[in-house]
Scaffold this active site. Sequence first.
Site, PDB file in Angstrom:
ATOM      1  N   GLU A   1       0.706  -1.646   0.042  1.00  0.00           N
ATOM      2  CA  GLU A   1       0.300  -0.142   0.431  1.00  0.00           C
ATOM      3  C   GLU A   1       0.940   1.321  -0.372  1.00  0.00           C
ATOM      4  OE1 GLU A   1      -2.368  -1.272  -0.674  1.00  0.00           O
ATOM      5  OE2 GLU A   1      -4.078  -0.873   0.364  1.00  0.00           O
TER       6      GLU A   1
ATOM      7  N   THR B   1      -5.467   6.894  -5.610  1.00  0.00           N
ATOM      8  CA  THR B   1      -5.217   6.742  -3.738  1.00  0.00           C
ATOM      9  C   THR B   1      -4.537   8.184  -3.706  1.00  0.00           C
ATOM     10  OG1 THR B   1      -6.267   4.861  -3.569  1.00  0.00           O
ATOM     11  CG2 THR B   1      -5.384   6.020  -2.312  1.00  0.00           C
TER      12      THR B   1
END
Length: 307
Positions: free
Chosen positions: A129, A182
């Site tokens: 991530e 993101t």
Amino acid sequence: MKNKVKIFCPGTIANISCGFDVLGVALDSVGDEMVITKTAEKGIRITKIEGQQLPLETSKNVAGVAGLALLEASDYEGGFEIEIYKNIKPGSGIGSSAASSTGAVWAMNHLLDNPFSTTELVKFAMEGERLASGVAHADNVAPALFGGFTLVRSYEPLDIIDIPVPNELFATVIHPQIEIKTSESRKILKTNISLETGIKQWGNVGGLIAGLFKSDYDLIGRSLVDHIVEPIRSILIPSFDDIKKESLAAGALGCGISGSGPSIFTFSKGLDTANKVGDAMRRVYEKVGVDFDIHVSKINSQGIKIV
Ligand code: HSE
């Protein structure tokens, strides 16, 4: 001895309206597949990616980076080969990078006879991530690994709470085919909130958790409110307000942005209502002129599964 495993890696809804970076849930009918093989050769090789254009280079791929984090912590002398079959598009808001990074570490741990706990696997997957979004958030990887709903009570130290899934809860997700990175959609957020906003937000987080524990569907619905992130990010999503209005009119308990968007999620009590909500979403988006997919899914209580 097990040398190879094929797995389903679920898509996930992060944030769940009020729980930015701390709440997430795993889906059942949306996800990728991966095949992981143990090799005598050291290191990690990504040998195949189908469905999306993503880097094969280990250090540039979230599955590779998460896998390397596990290898570094392990005393295993060999390596692994990874094949990735992507169904979840990157930048969709339904945990594409988390599916790949959790799949890699889950399968590797499985093939090594489970030396690491699920929370340790979350830490390794968070490195994926970090590569994908610049921030090692755990709200997609935790539900993919634990299944069901998860709360990241604390990042330092990492403390993940498994939350029960009410039996009749279904998710309907619309994925407009535009990409929102993101990393970009985090940059537009404010970094300070007022005490007044905080009070409203943590009231809803507590309400949602209580609603899930009590299977109180009305309380779940009342708590799906986001005073902090949604007012900013929803501007990036075409017809967000109409989707919300029509989904609620069709019987959804609540509606919000899935992860960092552009996907929009709703929860409903029962499959019939979840399907009706999907029809209502379709009617809205057919007028928008942006391609879209709609997924109706049971909540996935198990997380990653062998297929
Ligand atoms: N909590 C993260 C964010 C999830 O909203 O930026 C990204 O999927």
